[in-house]
Design a protein around this motif. Structure first.
Motif, PDB file in Angstrom:
ATOM      1  N   ASN A 208       0.841  -1.206   0.000  1.00  0.00           N
ATOM      2  CA  ASN A 208       0.000   0.000   0.000  1.00  0.00           C
ATOM      3  C   ASN A 208       0.876   1.256   0.000  1.00  0.00           C
ATOM      4  N   ALA A 209       0.294   2.394   0.351  1.00  0.00           N
ATOM      5  CA  ALA A 209       1.069   3.647   0.349  1.00  0.00           C
ATOM      6  C   ALA A 209       1.681   3.919   1.726  1.00  0.00           C
ATOM      7  N   LEU A 210       0.851   3.798   2.766  1.00  0.00           N
ATOM      8  CA  LEU A 210       1.319   4.151   4.111  1.00  0.00           C
ATOM      9  C   LEU A 210       0.656   3.214   5.128  1.00  0.00           C
ATOM     10  N   THR A 211       1.435   2.788   6.108  1.00  0.00           N
ATOM     11  CA  THR A 211       0.881   1.923   7.159  1.00  0.00           C
ATOM     12  C   THR A 211       1.040   2.605   8.514  1.00  0.00           C
ATOM     13  N   ILE A 212      -0.028   2.551   9.291  1.00  0.00           N
ATOM     14  CA  ILE A 212      -0.002   3.110  10.653  1.00  0.00           C
ATOM     15  C   ILE A 212      -0.239   1.938  11.601  1.00  0.00           C
ATOM     16  N   LEU A 213       0.746   1.680  12.430  1.00  0.00           N
ATOM     17  CA  LEU A 213       0.716   0.458  13.233  1.00  0.00           C
ATOM     18  C   LEU A 213       0.598   0.783  14.725  1.00  0.00           C
ATOM     19  N   LEU A 214      -0.418   0.177  15.308  1.00  0.00           N
ATOM     20  CA  LEU A 214      -0.624   0.296  16.757  1.00  0.00           C
ATOM     21  C   LEU A 214      -0.222  -1.032  17.349  1.00  0.00           C
ATOM     22  N   MET A 215       0.611  -1.004  18.366  1.00  0.00           N
ATOM     23  CA  MET A 215       0.951  -2.312  18.925  1.00  0.00           C
ATOM     24  C   MET A 215       1.003  -2.337  20.426  1.00  0.00           C
ATOM     25  N   ASP A 216       0.816  -3.541  20.895  1.00  0.00           N
ATOM     26  CA  ASP A 216       0.899  -3.834  22.307  1.00  0.00           C
ATOM     27  C   ASP A 216       2.256  -3.355  22.830  1.00  0.00           C
ATOM     28  N   GLN A 217       2.221  -2.444  23.798  1.00  0.00           N
ATOM     29  CA  GLN A 217       3.490  -1.899  24.317  1.00  0.00           C
ATOM     30  C   GLN A 217       4.273  -2.930  25.131  1.00  0.00           C
ATOM     31  N   GLN A 218       3.548  -3.926  25.636  1.00  0.00           N
ATOM     32  CA  GLN A 218       4.183  -4.860  26.589  1.00  0.00           C
ATOM     33  C   GLN A 218       4.939  -5.995  25.891  1.00  0.00           C
ATOM     34  N   ASN A 238       2.611   5.497  23.906  1.00  0.00           N
ATOM     35  CA  ASN A 238       1.676   6.393  23.199  1.00  0.00           C
ATOM     36  C   ASN A 238       2.068   6.733  21.759  1.00  0.00           C
ATOM     37  N   ALA A 239       3.138   6.141  21.265  1.00  0.00           N
ATOM     38  CA  ALA A 239       3.526   6.431  19.870  1.00  0.00           C
ATOM     39  C   ALA A 239       2.810   5.479  18.923  1.00  0.00           C
ATOM     40  N   LEU A 240       2.709   5.872  17.682  1.00  0.00           N
ATOM     41  CA  LEU A 240       2.264   4.968  16.617  1.00  0.00           C
ATOM     42  C   LEU A 240       3.457   4.745  15.695  1.00  0.00           C
ATOM     43  N   VAL A 241       3.540   3.564  15.137  1.00  0.00           N
ATOM     44  CA  VAL A 241       4.656   3.269  14.230  1.00  0.00           C
ATOM     45  C   VAL A 241       4.157   3.461  12.796  1.00  0.00           C
ATOM     46  N   ILE A 242       4.948   4.190  12.025  1.00  0.00           N
ATOM     47  CA  ILE A 242       4.558   4.500  10.646  1.00  0.00           C
ATOM     48  C   ILE A 242       5.546   3.832   9.708  1.00  0.00           C
ATOM     49  N   ASN A 243       5.043   3.212   8.661  1.00  0.00           N
ATOM     50  CA  ASN A 243       6.009   2.809   7.636  1.00  0.00           C
ATOM     51  C   ASN A 243       5.543   3.168   6.235  1.00  0.00           C
ATOM     52  N   ILE A 244       6.556   3.541   5.467  1.00  0.00           N
ATOM     53  CA  ILE A 244       6.360   3.899   4.058  1.00  0.00           C
ATOM     54  C   ILE A 244       6.047   2.613   3.295  1.00  0.00           C
ATOM     55  N   GLY A 245       4.988   2.628   2.500  1.00  0.00           N
ATOM     56  CA  GLY A 245       4.658   1.451   1.690  1.00  0.00           C
ATOM     57  C   GLY A 245       5.243   1.567   0.285  1.00  0.00           C
ATOM     58  N   ASP A 246       5.070   0.517  -0.494  1.00  0.00           N
ATOM     59  CA  ASP A 246       5.668   0.463  -1.838  1.00  0.00           C
ATOM     60  C   ASP A 246       5.237   1.648  -2.706  1.00  0.00           C
ATOM     61  N   GLN A 247       3.979   2.108  -2.554  1.00  0.00           N
ATOM     62  CA  GLN A 247       3.502   3.177  -3.457  1.00  0.00           C
ATOM     63  C   GLN A 247       4.189   4.511  -3.173  1.00  0.00           C
ATOM     64  N   LEU A 248       4.523   4.770  -1.914  1.00  0.00           N
ATOM     65  CA  LEU A 248       5.254   6.020  -1.637  1.00  0.00           C
ATOM     66  C   LEU A 248       6.716   5.895  -2.061  1.00  0.00           C
ATOM     67  N   GLN A 249       7.243   4.682  -2.027  1.00  0.00           N
ATOM     68  CA  GLN A 249       8.597   4.509  -2.565  1.00  0.00           C
ATOM     69  C   GLN A 249       8.595   4.838  -4.067  1.00  0.00           C
ATOM     70  N   LEU A 278      -3.376   2.650   4.214  1.00  0.00           N
ATOM     71  CA  LEU A 278      -3.988   3.549   3.235  1.00  0.00           C
ATOM     72  C   LEU A 278      -3.463   3.151   1.868  1.00  0.00           C
ATOM     73  N   CYS A 279      -4.361   3.029   0.895  1.00  0.00           N
ATOM     74  CA  CYS A 279      -3.899   2.623  -0.437  1.00  0.00           C
ATOM     75  C   CYS A 279      -4.780   3.246  -1.515  1.00  0.00           C
ATOM     76  N   PRO A 280      -4.217   3.417  -2.712  1.00  0.00           N
ATOM     77  CA  PRO A 280      -4.995   4.022  -3.798  1.00  0.00           C
ATOM     78  C   PRO A 280      -6.092   3.073  -4.285  1.00  0.00           C
ATOM     79  N   CYS A 281      -7.061   3.612  -5.005  1.00  0.00           N
ATOM     80  CA  CYS A 281      -8.070   2.766  -5.643  1.00  0.00           C
ATOM     81  C   CYS A 281      -7.412   2.078  -6.848  1.00  0.00           C
TER      82      CYS A 281
END
Ligand code: AKG
Length: 328
Positions: A208-218, A238-249, A278-281
């Motif tokens: 996809n384009a962008l990933t927003i990852l919520l994870m167990d802190q423990q 309290n942070a969220l982890v963000i990663n660039i997906g293939d489409q933003l590359q 998040l990804c394009p149509c």
């Protein structure tokens, strides 16, 4: 075939078809555990560096209410605690289904399975998809809808920050990628009797384009590949982890990296992560931004539609070569 959920049984031993051959195992003793992936603020000038050098970063002051993040994780655990008969009704291994409770990654294709159950939801527009979401736990639809709305807003703020950091007008990424679809994977990794032999998710990049990852802190489990070494991600409170997906590359003409990452499992505790994509149509044409292509930097990727990309991605195994290599 892993035709049933792993979370509905207790496992004393790793079933044979989850054990990776020697050369493909996680080699957990080699993982770098004390390194940090960058922690940035949305307005941080270091955002560009984080995207270019790591492809992964943790974001603070993201605007998603912390109570909602906690509620999202809590309802996700409650969902996976539902009785086996109730979960079995939601099970499907058809990747085309817009709501499914499934296991591993693509059980129809794989020969070795992954120690993960997951609930996959389409999330935009909410009015269209929520009526098909699980009705239990009773608060599930309300909490997950609220979380999806917040995450979508954050995704667009990140698109603006990422556009600006590339020297493009703030609206560029959002405009260029068009109306964004939004999907969610609620990943549940049960306790595993042999974490050194298998993965929750093997190395992959996100299509996809962008990933927003919520994870167990423990319970740690996410690892990111950097200069040939796997780095364990220790989530900041309290942070969220963000990663660039293939489409933003592709859109950044290779400046920003869609980085290999994987999820490992552990023997003592189950783990949860909630990935929002998040990804394009399908019909959107994607390619390097014209402003980023010039004499010294020719286009690294050809133009293609997201439908073409996605079908190529799904026709392969998760941990093969980077799918973008096929679009040069
Ligand atoms: C995915 O859902 O694509 C992930 O990579 C999840 C990673 C994690 O569980 O930390």
């Amino acid at each position: 075939m892993a035709d049933q959920l792993i979370s509905t049984a207790v496992h004393d031993q790793l079933p044979e078809n989850y054990a990776r051959p020697e050369t493909q195992r996680p080699r957990l003793h080699e993982v770098v555990s004390d390194a940090q992936i960058p922690v940035v603020d949305l307005a941080d000038p270091d955002l560009a560096a984080a995207c270019a050098t790591h492809g992964f970063f943790q974001v603070l002051n993201h605007g998603v209410p912390v109570e909602l993040m906690d509620a999202m994780l809590a309802v996700a655990y409650d969902f996976f605690r539902l009785p086996p008969e109730e979960k079995a009704k939601l099970y499907s291994d058809d990747p085309a289904k817009k709501m499914r409770l499934s296991t591993s990654f693509n059980v129809r294709k794989e020969t070795v399975h992954n120690w993960r159950d997951y609930l996959r939801l389409h999330c935009h527009p909410l009015e269209q998809f929520v009526p098909d979401w699980p009705a239990n736990p009773p608060s599930f639809r309300e909490i997950v809808s609220a979380y999806c709305r917040e995450v979508r807003g954050l995704g667009f703020r990140l698109y603006a920050a990422i556009s600006a950091s590339l020297g493009l007008e703030e609206e560029y990424v959002k405009k260029e990628l068009g109306e964004q679809e939004q999907h969610m994977a609620v990943n549940f990794y049960p306790k595993c009797p042999a974490p050194d032999l298998t993965f929750g998710l093997p190395a992959h990049t996100d299509p996809n384009a962008l990933t927003i990852l919520l994870m167990d802190q423990q319970v740690p489990g996410l690892q990111v590949l950097k200069e040939g070494r796997w780095i364990a991600v220790n989530p900041r409170p309290n942070a969220l982890v963000i990663n660039i997906g293939d489409q933003l590359q592709a859109l950044s003409n290779g400046r920003y990296k869609s980085v290999w990452h994987r999820a490992v499992v552990n023997a003592d505790k189950p783990r949860m992560s909630v990935a929002s994509f998040l990804c394009p149509c399908n019909d959107v044409l994607i390619g390097p931004a014209a402003k980023l292509v010039g004499d010294g930097s020719p286009a690294v990727y050809r133009d293609y539609t997201y439908a073409e990309y996605y079908s190529k991605f799904w026709s392969r195994n998760l941990d093969q070569e980077h799918c973008l290599e096929l679009f040069r």
